[in-house]
Motif scaffolding. Structure first.
Motif, PDB file in Angstrom:
ATOM      1  N   PRO A 100       0.923   3.998 -13.256  1.00 23.81           N
ATOM      2  CA  PRO A 100       1.322   2.446 -13.001  1.00 23.81           C
ATOM      3  C   PRO A 100       2.291   1.931 -14.557  1.00 23.81           C
ATOM      4  O   PRO A 100       1.589   2.157 -15.488  1.00 23.81           O
ATOM      5  CB  PRO A 100       0.490   2.338 -12.984  1.00 23.81           C
ATOM      6  CG  PRO A 100      -0.717   3.456 -13.717  1.00 23.81           C
ATOM      7  CD  PRO A 100      -0.299   5.003 -13.376  1.00 23.81           C
ATOM      8  N   ASN A 101       3.011   0.626 -13.789  1.00 23.13           N
ATOM      9  CA  ASN A 101       3.100  -0.248 -14.890  1.00 23.13           C
ATOM     10  C   ASN A 101       4.389   0.719 -16.040  1.00 23.13           C
ATOM     11  O   ASN A 101       4.229   0.702 -17.643  1.00 23.13           O
ATOM     12  CB  ASN A 101       2.100  -0.633 -15.651  1.00 23.13           C
ATOM     13  CG  ASN A 101       1.155  -1.472 -15.119  1.00 23.13           C
ATOM     14  OD1 ASN A 101       1.256  -2.520 -13.823  1.00 23.13           O
ATOM     15  ND2 ASN A 101       0.470  -1.757 -15.528  1.00 23.13           N
ATOM     16  N   GLN A 107       0.484  -1.066  -0.043  1.00 22.72           N
ATOM     17  CA  GLN A 107       0.041  -0.008   0.011  1.00 22.72           C
ATOM     18  C   GLN A 107       0.952   0.991   0.001  1.00 22.72           C
ATOM     19  O   GLN A 107       0.480   1.746  -0.431  1.00 22.72           O
ATOM     20  CB  GLN A 107      -1.147   0.182   1.196  1.00 22.72           C
ATOM     21  CG  GLN A 107      -1.581   1.481   0.934  1.00 22.72           C
ATOM     22  CD  GLN A 107      -2.597   1.105   2.775  1.00 22.72           C
ATOM     23  OE1 GLN A 107      -2.875   0.323   3.558  1.00 22.72           O
ATOM     24  NE2 GLN A 107      -3.174   2.301   2.840  1.00 22.72           N
ATOM     25  N   ILE A 108       1.797   1.251   0.981  1.00 18.01           N
ATOM     26  CA  ILE A 108       2.882   2.249   0.811  1.00 18.01           C
ATOM     27  C   ILE A 108       3.352   2.821  -0.922  1.00 18.01           C
ATOM     28  O   ILE A 108       3.546   4.059  -1.198  1.00 18.01           O
ATOM     29  CB  ILE A 108       3.849   2.366   2.256  1.00 18.01           C
ATOM     30  CG1 ILE A 108       3.437   2.724   3.081  1.00 18.01           C
ATOM     31  CG2 ILE A 108       4.910   3.644   1.713  1.00 18.01           C
ATOM     32  CD1 ILE A 108       3.943   2.152   4.526  1.00 18.01           C
ATOM     33  N   VAL A 109       3.906   2.348  -1.236  1.00 23.93           N
ATOM     34  CA  VAL A 109       4.635   2.315  -2.288  1.00 23.93           C
ATOM     35  C   VAL A 109       3.804   2.375  -3.301  1.00 23.93           C
ATOM     36  O   VAL A 109       3.870   3.772  -3.993  1.00 23.93           O
ATOM     37  CB  VAL A 109       5.064   0.716  -2.426  1.00 23.93           C
ATOM     38  CG1 VAL A 109       6.426   0.969  -3.804  1.00 23.93           C
ATOM     39  CG2 VAL A 109       6.815  -0.128  -1.774  1.00 23.93           C
ATOM     40  N   ALA A 110       2.794   1.776  -3.197  1.00 23.25           N
ATOM     41  CA  ALA A 110       1.724   2.828  -4.299  1.00 23.25           C
ATOM     42  C   ALA A 110       1.211   3.166  -4.250  1.00 23.25           C
ATOM     43  O   ALA A 110       0.697   4.147  -5.569  1.00 23.25           O
ATOM     44  CB  ALA A 110       0.734   0.959  -4.596  1.00 23.25           C
ATOM     45  N   GLN A 111       0.707   3.592  -2.569  1.00 26.59           N
ATOM     46  CA  GLN A 111       0.511   5.592  -3.009  1.00 26.59           C
ATOM     47  C   GLN A 111       1.710   6.983  -2.678  1.00 26.59           C
ATOM     48  O   GLN A 111       1.563   7.318  -3.381  1.00 26.59           O
ATOM     49  CB  GLN A 111      -0.620   5.098  -1.241  1.00 26.59           C
ATOM     50  CG  GLN A 111      -1.619   4.285  -1.672  1.00 26.59           C
ATOM     51  CD  GLN A 111      -2.231   4.402   0.021  1.00 26.59           C
ATOM     52  OE1 GLN A 111      -1.648   4.565   1.132  1.00 26.59           O
ATOM     53  NE2 GLN A 111      -3.309   3.805   0.099  1.00 26.59           N
ATOM     54  N   MET A 112       2.619   6.101  -2.604  1.00 26.61           N
ATOM     55  CA  MET A 112       3.683   7.326  -2.800  1.00 26.61           C
ATOM     56  C   MET A 112       3.934   7.378  -3.972  1.00 26.61           C
ATOM     57  O   MET A 112       4.520   8.650  -4.444  1.00 26.61           O
ATOM     58  CB  MET A 112       4.796   6.645  -2.428  1.00 26.61           C
ATOM     59  CG  MET A 112       6.349   7.243  -2.165  1.00 26.61           C
ATOM     60  SD  MET A 112       7.816   7.078  -1.144  1.00 26.61           S
ATOM     61  CE  MET A 112       7.104   7.906   0.391  1.00 26.61           C
ATOM     62  N   MET A 113       3.474   6.248  -4.965  1.00 27.81           N
ATOM     63  CA  MET A 113       4.122   6.842  -6.275  1.00 27.81           C
ATOM     64  C   MET A 113       2.771   7.494  -6.354  1.00 27.81           C
ATOM     65  O   MET A 113       3.431   8.616  -8.034  1.00 27.81           O
ATOM     66  CB  MET A 113       4.007   4.920  -7.269  1.00 27.81           C
ATOM     67  CG  MET A 113       5.223   4.384  -6.977  1.00 27.81           C
ATOM     68  SD  MET A 113       6.782   4.745  -7.151  1.00 27.81           S
ATOM     69  CE  MET A 113       7.615   5.749  -5.775  1.00 27.81           C
ATOM     70  N   GLN A 114       1.733   7.382  -6.517  1.00 26.87           N
ATOM     71  CA  GLN A 114       0.853   7.869  -6.697  1.00 26.87           C
ATOM     72  C   GLN A 114       0.988   9.544  -6.513  1.00 26.87           C
ATOM     73  O   GLN A 114       0.725  10.610  -7.097  1.00 26.87           O
ATOM     74  CB  GLN A 114      -0.803   7.349  -6.418  1.00 26.87           C
ATOM     75  CG  GLN A 114      -1.099   6.183  -6.885  1.00 26.87           C
ATOM     76  CD  GLN A 114      -2.594   5.651  -5.889  1.00 26.87           C
ATOM     77  OE1 GLN A 114      -2.862   6.145  -4.861  1.00 26.87           O
ATOM     78  NE2 GLN A 114      -3.495   5.332  -7.214  1.00 26.87           N
ATOM     79  N   ALA A 115       1.653   9.558  -5.360  1.00 23.63           N
ATOM     80  CA  ALA A 115       1.533  11.167  -4.541  1.00 23.63           C
ATOM     81  C   ALA A 115       2.102  11.446  -5.202  1.00 23.63           C
ATOM     82  O   ALA A 115       2.522  12.630  -5.523  1.00 23.63           O
ATOM     83  CB  ALA A 115       1.461  10.921  -3.165  1.00 23.63           C
TER      84      ALA A 115
END
Length: 484
Positions: free
Chosen positions: A193-194, A180-188
């Motif tokens: 994605p991909n 969750q942390i990694v994915a949401q940091m990338m979004q922020a």
């Protein structure tokens, strides 16, 4: 080397698929004036954001639109896993059984909302200017999100200004997972994605190549491609910003410490870990993230396990860092140090010099606490608490007009040279420039290490009564991104 992700965070719509950037309706921020909206959870203010009212084409009624980023942070706070790829908003609500939407082809002005991999809604979204950056961002009608929250047992009401949510699902003390942390940091940070991000260099300017990837399977058994986190976790992995636990396990359910999260941010900025130990510079990712505001307001220390409430705070801090300032109650703004304008060094193929890193560390102690700017009487003002005799400040405007400096609180003013006038070393200084100058900024030179720092400037693209935007010396809020 400029921060790899900074240009994408400020123009995240530009880094998304081109359909996200294209105007999806005739709406714009000019057509629908912004006003502040407040989000409250169980009677406590969670956050506020600028939103606007517009007619929902499906109902023919006015509804409120808010920036998708703020709604995503709300969902994160409420424990609703979600991800956004520019076309589809994917949410996970355990136990929810949404009524499937009969989806054919999605019109260009609509975005799909899916719950537990089931298409649920396809509302019209609106691209409008973000009042903080002046750049386009996606706004969603909150009525549809309220329907989604109902499935999670979260009731909400809306009075035109306050969005009040009631829930018994307290996640404040719960841990959040690595996936969750990694994915949401990338979004922020505005990442796709991909995708794989790779810095490339020429003689003068770093360029970031973004290669779109199309994985057909996941290398990890614990983050399958069906997971809402997979695309962003995969981006962080392919770009070298995070390491999985093994070749077959991402470590999706792992908890993370504050410093482990800080290390992902440090890797994303492009600052090599080896450089952080030279000449008494930042020393470690935790100290670096402290200077960059990422850890502001967090309890504990570097080894503290990140809880859901701490993670929400860190996500908000990232947005403050990228914006570059904090609004103060007196109408002024406090600048936030960030590495978005770190210089490119062709001699070392883009790696920062040790002297520069040390110089940055040396003057950030006064920078973060007291550098403020504001407008008054047709002027842009800045106050710099320079008291180090080895620290000199070079001042510039954006159109070449002269700035002025005062060493006695504004009683008298000295006109500085147009080509970047240096202020007197070792003295607090007040700067100003007229609105016609296009903006005002400065860079610092630390003579201990004979090294110059990045340029920090502010402009008011919509007039001095509008929202300030931080820019570099060339007037840019972004760098070049090549999409392959």
């Amino acid at each position: 080397m400029p921060k790899i992700g900074n240009k994408l965070a400020y123009i995240c719509a530009a880094a998304l698929a081109s359909a996200t950037l294209m105007p999806m309706t005739s709406a714009s921020a000019a057509t629908y004036p912004m006003s502040k909206k407040y989000i409250n959870i169980n009677g406590t203010l969670f956050t506020s954001a600028e939103g606007f009212s517009a007619v929902d084409p499906d109902s023919g009624q006015y509804t409120t639109y808010m920036p998708i980023w703020y709604i995503m942070q709300l969902l994160d706070k409420l424990g609703v896993a979600n991800s956004w790829n520019g076309e589809e908003w994917m949410l996970t609500i355990p136990g929810a059984t949404p009524t499937p939407l009969n989806v054919g082809s999605i019109a260009s002005d609509r975005r799909l909302v899916s719950v537990n991999n089931t298409s649920f809604e396809d509302p019209v979204a609106i691209v409008a200017n973000d009042p903080y950056s002046g750049n386009p961002t996606t706004y969603f009608p909150i009525w549809y999100i309220m329907q989604v929250l109902n499935m999670a047992g979260i009731t909400s009401s809306w009075n035109g200004t306050n969005w009040n949510l009631t829930t018994t699902n307290s996640v404040a003390s719960q841990s959040v997972t690595k996936a969750q942390i990694v994915a949401q940091m990338m979004q922020a940070l505005g990442m796709q994605p991909n995708a794989k991000y790779t810095p490339q260099y020429d003689a003068t300017l770093p360029v970031v190549d973004m290669q779109r990837l199309s994985p057909t399977s996941s290398p990890w058994t614990d983050v399958p491609t069906s997971s809402p986190y997979f695309g962003y976790d995969y981006t962080a992995y392919e770009s070298g910003w995070v390491s999985p636990d093994s070749s077959t396990s991402f470590g999706a359910g792992d908890t993370m410490t504050v410093e482990q999260v800080d290390a992902i941010y440090q890797a994303w900025t492009g600052l090599p870990l080896s450089e952080m130990y030279t000449q008494n510079a930042f020393g470690n990712p935790y100290n670096f993230a402290n200077v960059e505001y990422i850890n502001h307001g967090l309890p504990g220390g570097p080894d503290t396990t990140v809880t859901a409430s701490m993670w929400s705070q860190m996500l908000n801090n990232i947005q403050v860092n990228l914006r570059g300032y904090i609004p103060l109650a007196n109408g002024k703004y406090q600048m936030i140090f960030n590495s978005s304008t770190l210089p490119f060094d062709s001699a070392t193929n883009g790696i920062y010099s040790a002297k520069f890193v040390a110089a940055e560390s040396a003057f950030t102690t006064w920078f973060d606490s007291d550098v403020q700017f504001w407008t008054s009487g047709g002027y842009i003002y800045m106050s710099l608490p320079v008291q180090d005799p080895l620290l000199s400040i070079s001042v510039n405007t954006y159109n070449g007009d002269s700035a002025q400096a005062s060493y006695n609180g504004g009683a008298t003013w000295v006109t500085l040279p147009k080509d970047g006038g240096d202020t007197t070393m070792g003295k607090p200084v007040l700067l100003r420039a007229p609105a016609s100058a296009g903006g005002l900024g400065f860079s610092a030179i630390d003579y201990t290490y004979d090294q110059g720092g990045p340029f920090y400037g502010v402009t008011y693209p919509n007039g001095l009564n509008g929202t300030p935007v931080m820019k570099d010396y060339a007037g840019n809020v972004d760098s070049i991104v090549n999409v392959n």
